[in-house]
Design an enzyme around this catalytic site. Sequence first.
Site, short mmCIF file in Angstrom:
data_model
loop_
_atom_site.label_atom_id
_atom_site.label_comp_id
_atom_site.label_asym_id
_atom_site.label_seq_id
_atom_site.Cartn_x
_atom_site.Cartn_y
_atom_site.Cartn_z
N GLY A 56 -26.58 -34.82 -64.11
CA GLY A 56 -27.98 -35.16 -64.35
C GLY A 56 -28.62 -35.83 -63.15
N ASP A 57 -27.87 -36.72 -62.50
CA ASP A 57 -28.38 -37.39 -61.30
C ASP A 57 -28.65 -36.37 -60.20
OD1 ASP A 57 -27.76 -39.68 -62.79
OD2 ASP A 57 -25.80 -39.86 -61.85
#
Length: 303
Positions: free
Chosen positions: A248-249
């Site tokens: 996600g990052d």
Amino acid sequence: MIYTVTLNPSIDFIVRLDHVETGSVNRMDSDDKFAGGKGINVSRILQRIGYDNTATGFLGGFTGKFVEDGLVAEGIKTQFVAVDQDTRINVKIKADQETEINGAGPDVTTAQLEELKRVLSGLSADDTVVFAGSAPASLGNQVYNELIPLVRETGAQVVCDFEGQTLLDSLAYQPLLVKPNNHELEAIFGVELNGIDDVETYARQILAKGAQNVIISMAGDGALLVTPEATYFAKPIKGVVKNSVGAGDSMVAGFTGEFVHSKDPLEALKWGVACGTATAFSDDLASIDFIKETYQQVEVEKR
């Protein structure tokens, strides 16, 4: 310049073994130690895809020095505020089941918080700030309600990667991007999402509350970008998931870097999906070569 803010960084200590036997001595097969924290992950991917950035937040002790040295070795600029206690260590056990043991983080004093505020208040409208992850318990996530408006007053854009109420609170400051996953979206609105039409409906509610762009990541079901002008669906890419932690990052980094550069949401989505997917299929954050290879597989449809 893109800045990333990680209020509670870590050393991510990755331990690999076939099986964990509780109550017994376990011997690992291999291990790695990485500079960790959501904003730091964003910085590392931004640097790999060619976007200079500055990492800031709080670091302390020998563990903090490890984190900073690792970032500097990758060519990332740093502007951290020193705290008195050690930066935390997060243990991530990769066995037949994946288990995490996360540290609490250091106490941050009022004076140290004010020093970070001075850093952030010196930005300009040419800057973009990525706020990501939870704050140390000594501050609480409500501290973002002080830091985000401080940045917005400088004219800089903000990207907010939070969950739950912290995400909802951030919408008052018109973030350039928020990226909840489909399960977080369900939790925010207290609903069960049945299909992509439902996902788009509630993503548009987040847009209506103030976000400029919303990405809903759906793991093996792809990702949905909702903008005021259009909705785009990125098809899932097949592969073996090795690293769900930083995916996600990485998606946030890919979208932010490309959007700041080109202002093209479609191209930004493609880079976000490429970065996120490549990291999901890697042991650590993805390499630039694997990201470029994955980018060639990204397929996006306008809805």
